[in-house]
Scaffold this motif. Structure first.
Motif, short mmCIF file in Angstrom:
data_model
loop_
_atom_site.label_atom_id
_atom_site.label_comp_id
_atom_site.label_asym_id
_atom_site.label_seq_id
_atom_site.Cartn_x
_atom_site.Cartn_y
_atom_site.Cartn_z
N GLN A 171 6.77 -1.50 3.02
CA GLN A 171 7.30 -2.65 3.75
C GLN A 171 6.21 -3.41 4.51
N GLY A 172 4.99 -2.89 4.45
CA GLY A 172 3.88 -3.56 5.12
C GLY A 172 3.98 -3.54 6.64
N ILE A 173 4.57 -2.47 7.18
CA ILE A 173 4.65 -2.35 8.65
C ILE A 173 3.78 -1.18 9.11
N PRO A 174 3.31 -1.24 10.37
CA PRO A 174 2.41 -0.17 10.81
C PRO A 174 3.13 1.17 10.95
N VAL A 175 2.37 2.22 10.71
CA VAL A 175 2.88 3.59 10.88
C VAL A 175 2.69 3.99 12.33
N ARG A 176 3.76 4.37 13.01
CA ARG A 176 3.68 4.75 14.42
C ARG A 176 3.53 6.27 14.56
N PRO A 177 2.88 6.72 15.63
CA PRO A 177 2.64 8.17 15.79
C PRO A 177 3.94 8.97 16.01
#
Lengths: 323, 323
Positions: free
Chosen positions: A224-230
């Motif tokens: 989806q082209g979204i950042p991976v969060r911790p």
């Protein structure tokens, strides 16, 4: 989600360790670092006297000081008996509000805290006031929704999330993730769209299920082209059959082989400790290979002193593993 | 369960390695040792010429000779398309009878073999004759029942088990175990009561499920006061998305995180190889801790040369791990 975690009487000496100071928790989470280590505690019971609350706070800070933690997780306990018709193995007892406990009793804790908020418990003005007053460098939050659809709530989760965006967008907000759920990665992506910048797992004993959710989440973000969060993984030792029953009541999926091992172990605490460490190693290796930002939070769901001490020892070993 | 496993053309030289000779397979299984290592192959297709069959046998023996194996597993392939309505990713092709392949073409293989028998394929007199002729020092067997309830069988599994007890009780009989099934330990105990002295798992990629079945089986044996029989874990590398689909068609539960990893890997064969090795390490540690007798069998479910070679390399690493 937990029983409160401070009962012993003797406080070891020592300030907060200064060795190998890392960036502040907020920065590490916002910039998707890895290697964060936290410790989760539940505030004392409301029935405790002011003197007892003070003592618990002092003992807790002293006990955790040598761990060089990146922060403390303060749980907000709600009566979740509506969530599960089976009798709760430990009784539900109302606890001091975690924001109050932090503001009034943890003045000696000079590092950040993640304050959980069961948002349904709070009328909107109260939540708004708290958000306004919170220092975003020291306070992060995790909003938790109602434990069932039938519960009457003062503020629904979606409204609380809106409120934060309106009133205090720089307060870093996280969400709970329950890795036992098959479609959890979709819920995580949806929570992210509502402004959640990190996740804290429920106590995890099923590493395989956790790895599957992480993997699904990671590849969904990529697609989806979204950042991976911790994600912060919560580990908790389990020192008795009663603690095991409580974990299972909370919805923690304990693999059958591990349940058998704990039931048959001469020393279930040592067995679960070893397993938590093995699980941590496996999750660290998995996340590093995948390129997934991660950290850990350790808590004791029991108030037994041996279990609390084992939790502190576990956090110490994790600190070394993460360095 | 597998496609046949011998297609390459150049046979490396070398006899069967003599280093570190262990007790015969029959003794190790009967006495519940650990550390057995086998390799599983499927006989050549029936459509192969006599010359091709001879060549496949020669290549196979030469390839496996350096591994110091405790035995060979010879699969008996049956058309299991009735078991699964989904189209089989690789076509079903009838193979040479494994007993015939062993008797007529594996004269250079001087170690034991476990000959699978899909007993429903054979009329009772044929099965009886074979049991009478089998040398129990060299031949062990695994009887496999019908792949579905609707299949017409010549000899039901229970009758085949009876026949062995009547005709050849000293032939060591094993059974398949499918560790994906929740109540598998009860099936294992029931098979044991029918005379099965060891188990061979289906290809296993879900170590957590496998550990749970082993644990349930171990403690059930202890509680019922019956001996714990050895389990041979079958490992198979997976070099492509098509092989993955075939494994899943066979009923192998590949954890989602691993499926994602294989689908996204630049080199899925290397990824699956590493995972098989990690799984082996985990199973070895688990069984040793539990006190559960165990061994391994390696096979390639694909006929691609790279996958066969990776399987041989995996068996070589397992031999070292088990020593």
């Amino acid at each position: 989600m937990v029983e409160h975690g401070g009962t012993s009487t003797v406080a070891p000496e020592g300030g907060i360790g200064q060795a190998a100071r890392r960036p502040p928790l907020r920065t590490m989470l916002a910039d998707a670092h890895s290697g964060m280590l936290l410790f989760g505690i539940t505030p004392p019971r409301q029935s405790a006297s002011a003197e007892q609350v003070r003592e618990i706070a002092a003992v807790t800070v002293a006990r955790l000081a040598p761990l060089n933690l990146d922060g403390l997780v303060l749980y907000d306990i709600d009566d979740e008996s509506d969530r599960n018709p089976v009798r709760r193995p430990f009784p539900y007892l109302p606890c001091v509000d975690p924001a109050v406990f932090h503001a009034e009793h943890l003045e000696r804790w000079d590092r950040p805290v993640i304050i959980y908020r069961c948002v349904g418990k709070y009328p909107e003005p109260e939540l708004r006031d708290w958000l306004r007053s919170a220092d975003p460098d020291q306070i992060l939050s995790v909003f938790v929704g109602a434990s069932s659809r039938h519960k009457t709530v003062h503020t629904p989760l979606s409204r609380a999330q809106e409120l934060r965006r309106e009133v205090r967008p720089d307060l870093l907000l996280g969400a709970v993730t329950i890795t036992e759920r098959r479609d959890e990665h979709l819920r995580m992506v949806a929570k992210q769209a509502q402004g959640c910048g990190y996740f804290v797992s429920q106590v995890t004993y099923n590493v395989d299920a956790t790895k599957s959710v992480l993997s699904d989440y990671f590849y969904t973000c990529r697609d989806q082209g979204i950042p991976v969060r911790p994600v912060l993984f919560t580990l908790s030792v389990c020192g008795s059959v009663k603690t095991l029953a409580f974990l299972q009541w909370l919805g923690v999926d304990v693999p059958r082989w591990l349940e058998n091992a704990l039931r048959n172990a001469a020393d279930p605490l040592a067995e679960s400790y070893d397993q938590c460490l093995a699980n941590a190693r496996e999750l660290i290796a998995f996340c590093r290979r995948l390129g997934m930002p991660f950290g850990f939070s350790v808590e004791s769901v029991s108030i037994r002193k041996v279990e609390i001490e084992a939790s502190v020892a576990l956090a110490g070993e994790l600190r070394a593993l993460l360095s």
